[in-house]
Design a protein around this motif. Structure first.
Motif, PDB file in Angstrom:
ATOM      1  N   GLY A 159       0.783  -1.227   0.000  1.00  0.00           N
ATOM      2  CA  GLY A 159       0.000   0.000   0.000  1.00  0.00           C
ATOM      3  C   GLY A 159       0.816   1.278   0.000  1.00  0.00           C
ATOM      4  O   GLY A 159       0.249   2.372  -0.079  1.00  0.00           O
ATOM      5  N   LEU A 160       2.131   1.171   0.075  1.00  0.00           N
ATOM      6  CA  LEU A 160       2.962   2.388   0.115  1.00  0.00           C
ATOM      7  C   LEU A 160       2.992   3.068  -1.242  1.00  0.00           C
ATOM      8  O   LEU A 160       3.161   2.423  -2.279  1.00  0.00           O
ATOM      9  N   ASP A 161       2.884   4.384  -1.244  1.00  0.00           N
ATOM     10  CA  ASP A 161       2.906   5.180  -2.468  1.00  0.00           C
ATOM     11  C   ASP A 161       4.329   5.677  -2.730  1.00  0.00           C
ATOM     12  O   ASP A 161       4.616   6.869  -2.631  1.00  0.00           O
ATOM     13  N   VAL A 162       5.228   4.729  -3.028  1.00  0.00           N
ATOM     14  CA  VAL A 162       6.611   5.043  -3.378  1.00  0.00           C
ATOM     15  C   VAL A 162       7.028   4.102  -4.507  1.00  0.00           C
ATOM     16  O   VAL A 162       6.434   3.030  -4.672  1.00  0.00           O
ATOM     17  N   PRO A 163       8.048   4.466  -5.287  1.00  0.00           N
ATOM     18  CA  PRO A 163       8.504   3.590  -6.363  1.00  0.00           C
ATOM     19  C   PRO A 163       8.971   2.233  -5.820  1.00  0.00           C
ATOM     20  O   PRO A 163       9.412   2.112  -4.676  1.00  0.00           O
ATOM     21  N   ALA A 164       8.898   1.215  -6.675  1.00  0.00           N
ATOM     22  CA  ALA A 164       9.259  -0.155  -6.288  1.00  0.00           C
ATOM     23  C   ALA A 164      10.683  -0.226  -5.743  1.00  0.00           C
ATOM     24  O   ALA A 164      10.949  -0.962  -4.789  1.00  0.00           O
ATOM     25  N   GLY A 165      11.599   0.530  -6.317  1.00  0.00           N
ATOM     26  CA  GLY A 165      12.983   0.517  -5.832  1.00  0.00           C
ATOM     27  C   GLY A 165      13.099   0.990  -4.397  1.00  0.00           C
ATOM     28  O   GLY A 165      13.914   0.494  -3.631  1.00  0.00           O
ATOM     29  N   GLU A 166      12.263   1.949  -4.039  1.00  0.00           N
ATOM     30  CA  GLU A 166      12.260   2.445  -2.663  1.00  0.00           C
ATOM     31  C   GLU A 166      11.609   1.425  -1.723  1.00  0.00           C
ATOM     32  O   GLU A 166      12.050   1.237  -0.598  1.00  0.00           O
ATOM     33  N   LYS A 167      10.545   0.774  -2.196  1.00  0.00           N
ATOM     34  CA  LYS A 167       9.886  -0.247  -1.379  1.00  0.00           C
ATOM     35  C   LYS A 167      10.850  -1.356  -0.993  1.00  0.00           C
ATOM     36  O   LYS A 167      10.781  -1.903   0.099  1.00  0.00           O
ATOM     37  N   ALA A 168      11.783  -1.671  -1.890  1.00  0.00           N
ATOM     38  CA  ALA A 168      12.736  -2.761  -1.633  1.00  0.00           C
ATOM     39  C   ALA A 168      13.665  -2.449  -0.463  1.00  0.00           C
ATOM     40  O   ALA A 168      14.284  -3.357   0.099  1.00  0.00           O
ATOM     41  N   ARG A 169      13.743  -1.190  -0.066  1.00  0.00           N
ATOM     42  CA  ARG A 169      14.626  -0.815   1.054  1.00  0.00           C
ATOM     43  C   ARG A 169      13.974  -0.964   2.413  1.00  0.00           C
ATOM     44  O   ARG A 169      14.625  -0.832   3.440  1.00  0.00           O
ATOM     45  N   LEU A 170      12.665  -1.242   2.440  1.00  0.00           N
ATOM     46  CA  LEU A 170      11.960  -1.376   3.716  1.00  0.00           C
ATOM     47  C   LEU A 170      12.267  -2.725   4.361  1.00  0.00           C
ATOM     48  O   LEU A 170      12.144  -3.769   3.727  1.00  0.00           O
ATOM     49  N   HIS A 171      12.669  -2.687   5.623  1.00  0.00           N
ATOM     50  CA  HIS A 171      12.956  -3.906   6.394  1.00  0.00           C
ATOM     51  C   HIS A 171      11.733  -4.258   7.217  1.00  0.00           C
ATOM     52  O   HIS A 171      11.376  -3.538   8.152  1.00  0.00           O
ATOM     53  N   THR A 172      11.069  -5.351   6.839  1.00  0.00           N
ATOM     54  CA  THR A 172       9.938  -5.835   7.626  1.00  0.00           C
ATOM     55  C   THR A 172       9.899  -7.345   7.533  1.00  0.00           C
ATOM     56  O   THR A 172       9.946  -7.880   6.435  1.00  0.00           O
ATOM     57  N   PRO A 173       9.918  -8.057   8.607  1.00  0.00           N
ATOM     58  CA  PRO A 173      10.032  -7.536   9.966  1.00  0.00           C
ATOM     59  C   PRO A 173      11.386  -6.854  10.169  1.00  0.00           C
ATOM     60  O   PRO A 173      12.377  -7.229   9.558  1.00  0.00           O
ATOM     61  N   SER A 174      11.387  -5.888  11.018  1.00  0.00           N
ATOM     62  CA  SER A 174      12.583  -5.097  11.278  1.00  0.00           C
ATOM     63  C   SER A 174      13.528  -5.839  12.213  1.00  0.00           C
ATOM     64  O   SER A 174      13.090  -6.548  13.114  1.00  0.00           O
ATOM     65  N   GLY A 175      14.836  -5.665  11.987  1.00  0.00           N
ATOM     66  CA  GLY A 175      15.841  -6.247  12.878  1.00  0.00           C
ATOM     67  C   GLY A 175      16.350  -7.593  12.407  1.00  0.00           C
ATOM     68  O   GLY A 175      15.835  -8.183  11.461  1.00  0.00           O
ATOM     69  N   PHE A 176      17.382  -8.064  13.091  1.00  0.00           N
ATOM     70  CA  PHE A 176      17.959  -9.384  12.824  1.00  0.00           C
ATOM     71  C   PHE A 176      17.111 -10.448  13.504  1.00  0.00           C
ATOM     72  O   PHE A 176      16.523 -10.213  14.556  1.00  0.00           O
ATOM     73  N   ASP A 177      17.084 -11.625  12.910  1.00  0.00           N
ATOM     74  CA  ASP A 177      16.359 -12.748  13.517  1.00  0.00           C
ATOM     75  C   ASP A 177      17.256 -13.380  14.576  1.00  0.00           C
ATOM     76  O   ASP A 177      18.113 -14.202  14.276  1.00  0.00           O
ATOM     77  N   ILE A 178      17.061 -12.953  15.828  1.00  0.00           N
ATOM     78  CA  ILE A 178      17.862 -13.496  16.933  1.00  0.00           C
ATOM     79  C   ILE A 178      16.990 -14.316  17.879  1.00  0.00           C
ATOM     80  O   ILE A 178      17.389 -14.618  18.996  1.00  0.00           O
ATOM     81  N   GLY A 179      15.790 -14.642  17.401  1.00  0.00           N
ATOM     82  CA  GLY A 179      14.862 -15.380  18.270  1.00  0.00           C
ATOM     83  C   GLY A 179      14.270 -14.499  19.351  1.00  0.00           C
ATOM     84  O   GLY A 179      13.886 -14.990  20.416  1.00  0.00           O
ATOM     85  N   ALA A 180      14.170 -13.209  19.087  1.00  0.00           N
ATOM     86  CA  ALA A 180      13.683 -12.250  20.072  1.00  0.00           C
ATOM     87  C   ALA A 180      12.229 -12.521  20.425  1.00  0.00           C
ATOM     88  O   ALA A 180      11.411 -12.821  19.565  1.00  0.00           O
ATOM     89  N   ARG A 181      11.922 -12.395  21.711  1.00  0.00           N
ATOM     90  CA  ARG A 181      10.550 -12.576  22.196  1.00  0.00           C
ATOM     91  C   ARG A 181      10.055 -11.346  22.959  1.00  0.00           C
ATOM     92  O   ARG A 181       8.929 -10.947  22.812  1.00  0.00           O
ATOM     93  N   THR A 182      10.899 -10.766  23.772  1.00  0.00           N
ATOM     94  CA  THR A 182      10.482  -9.616  24.574  1.00  0.00           C
ATOM     95  C   THR A 182      10.688  -8.327  23.778  1.00  0.00           C
ATOM     96  O   THR A 182      11.430  -8.295  22.783  1.00  0.00           O
ATOM     97  N   ALA A 183      10.052  -7.259  24.226  1.00  0.00           N
ATOM     98  CA  ALA A 183      10.209  -5.959  23.572  1.00  0.00           C
ATOM     99  C   ALA A 183      11.672  -5.519  23.575  1.00  0.00           C
ATOM    100  O   ALA A 183      12.176  -4.995  22.578  1.00  0.00           O
TER     101      ALA A 183
END
Length: 192
Positions: A159-183
């Protein structure tokens, strides 16, 4: 040489020697009776002298002689991280970011995205996400992250109104996968 340190962000020891003094090796100083032949690196105005193992040696035409070593280290402003949201992860990002000496500021309604920010992270559980993400991507912020599941993140991204190249820069889920559970663990994975 100070400007070089600011540009490269690498500290250096600036050794200033009399014109006729040779360049001693790191950690050594000439003693009495040492043969002090001229050295090409010790020319007056040798501002372009090479840095070797963190040491640069330049000559000083001052008649008083003597050797001086100055440690040059840049002092830089902390990286700016903007956070959108007040969810537990957003609060943990503020707490951990401040402990790590990041400059932490809000982003969102009434708080514009700073194009100089190192990162913008949206952790608002669905509120005000798209405008902040689009603004951060358009501003060229190096790291733009959305705290969301892969499924919800893909829906927001579509749903973002930005070019596809810009969309590719979005990190989601954000962060490294370290098995995080708590905030706090999620905040650590994002700031890493």
């Amino acid at each position: 040489h100070g400007l070089r340190v600011l540009r490269t962000r690498e500290p250096v020891v600036l050794r200033i020697v009399p014109e006729a003094m040779p360049v001693p090796g790191p950690g050594t100083l000439p003693g009495p009776g040492d043969d002090l032949d001229p050295d090409p690196l010790c020319e007056p105005g040798a501002a372009g002298a090479p840095v070797v193992d963190g040491l640069v040696t330049v000559g000083n035409p001052c008649a008083s002689g003597g050797l001086l070593e100055i440690f040059l280290e840049g002092i830089f402003p902390p990286p700016l991280v903007q956070v959108c949201g007040e969810a537990p992860i957003a609060r943990a990002l503020y707490a951990l970011g401040e402990a790590l000496d990041y400059e932490m500021r809000p982003a969102g309604p009434g708080e514009p995205v700073d194009p100089g920010a190192a990162a913008v992270v949206v952790a608002s559980h669905g509120r005000d996400e798209e405008p902040v993400l689009a603004d951060a991507l358009r501003a060229g912020v190096p790291y733009v992250g959305l705290v969301a599941s892969r499924r919800r993140g893909a829906r927001v991204l579509a749903g973002l109104d930005v070019p596809a190249g810009e969309k590719a820069r979005l990190h989601t889920p954000s962060g490294f996968d370290i098995g995080a559970r708590t905030a706090q663990e999620v905040a650590l994975s994002i700031l890493s």
